[in-house]
Design a protein around this motif. Structure first.
Motif, PDB file in Angstrom:
ATOM      1  N   ASN A   1      -1.914  -4.893  -0.384  1.00 43.78           N
ATOM      2  CA  ASN A   1      -2.136  -3.616  -0.272  1.00 43.78           C
ATOM      3  C   ASN A   1      -1.391  -2.749  -1.259  1.00 43.78           C
TER       4      ASN A   1
ATOM      5  N   GLY B   1      -7.703   6.062  -3.757  1.00 40.85           N
ATOM      6  CA  GLY B   1      -7.744   4.570  -3.659  1.00 40.85           C
ATOM      7  C   GLY B   1      -8.638   3.860  -4.892  1.00 40.85           C
TER       8      GLY B   1
ATOM      9  N   ASP C   1     -10.006  -1.145  -2.461  1.00 42.16           N
ATOM     10  CA  ASP C   1     -11.128  -0.699  -1.446  1.00 42.16           C
ATOM     11  C   ASP C   1     -10.749   0.531  -0.679  1.00 42.16           C
ATOM     12  N   GLU C   2     -11.629   0.848   0.296  1.00 41.20           N
ATOM     13  CA  GLU C   2     -11.211   2.080   1.003  1.00 41.20           C
ATOM     14  C   GLU C   2      -9.865   1.776   1.820  1.00 41.20           C
ATOM     15  N   ALA C   3      -9.698   0.843   2.384  1.00 38.38           N
ATOM     16  CA  ALA C   3      -8.511   0.252   3.109  1.00 38.38           C
ATOM     17  C   ALA C   3      -7.196   0.013   2.193  1.00 38.38           C
ATOM     18  N   GLY C   4      -7.224   0.216   0.863  1.00 37.99           N
ATOM     19  CA  GLY C   4      -6.297   0.325   0.142  1.00 37.99           C
ATOM     20  C   GLY C   4      -5.742  -1.082  -0.446  1.00 37.99           C
ATOM     21  N   THR C   5      -6.786  -2.321  -0.087  1.00 35.05           N
ATOM     22  CA  THR C   5      -6.523  -3.602  -0.645  1.00 35.05           C
ATOM     23  C   THR C   5      -7.040  -3.607  -1.896  1.00 35.05           C
TER      24      THR C   5
ATOM     25  N   THR D   1      -8.862  -5.075  -4.804  1.00 32.33           N
ATOM     26  CA  THR D   1     -10.076  -5.872  -5.234  1.00 32.33           C
ATOM     27  C   THR D   1     -10.402  -6.331  -6.578  1.00 32.33           C
TER      28      THR D   1
END
Length: 151
Positions: free
Chosen positions: A48, A67, A98-102, A104
């Motif tokens: 992340n 993000g 991605d939207e969660a901050g992981t 990609t």
């Protein structure tokens, strides 16, 4: 031999050395790009943003949207004599989230994939069509009505 003659001989011998020193190639590095070893520690789908900052550091620039991505840009410039500086190497590492901050995606771009981007400039039209300030002031003299200010 006199002192001035010795100085003249020394200056004559030193002039080519000084001229040659001005024509040496100088290289300057700008920016920061993580190494391949550092990027190998980044696991797509698991790392992340907080972990990424610890692993390879903060980016030189970020995407406008939250993000959207981190960009690490580094370039190497060659300065030679009186010639203008020439960019001889550029590396860009783009990391998407991605939207969660992981993480990609991790991509590396070089100078061969670079291109010049033309920026458009948008200027608000002032509405003044070539009239000077004095002309505008004198044009409003007959249009002033004190009665309108009381209403």
């Amino acid at each position: 031999m006199t002192t001035t003659r010795r100085q003249l001989i020394a200056l004559t011998l030193a002039a080519p050395l000084l001229a040659g020193a001005g024509c040496t190639r100088m290289y300057r590095n700008h920016g920061y790009v993580p190494t391949d070893d550092d990027l190998a520690m980044v696991v797509v789908g698991q790392t992340n943003q907080a972990e990424l900052e610890t692993l390879i550091g903060r980016p030189g620039s970020q995407g406008v949207l939250t993000g959207s991505g981190w960009y690490y840009v580094g370039s190497r410039w060659e300065h030679y004599g009186m010639n203008p500086p020439k960019e001889i190497d550029r590396q860009v590492v783009a990391i998407s989230f991605d939207e969660a901050g992981t993480v990609t995606n991790v991509e590396r771009f070089g100078l061969e994939r670079g291109r010049i981007v033309v920026l458009s400039q948008r200027v608000t039209d002032s509405g003044v069509s070539g009239a000077s300030v004095l002309r505008q002031l004198f044009a409003n003299i007959g249009k002033f009505n004190p009665g309108q200010m009381l209403d």
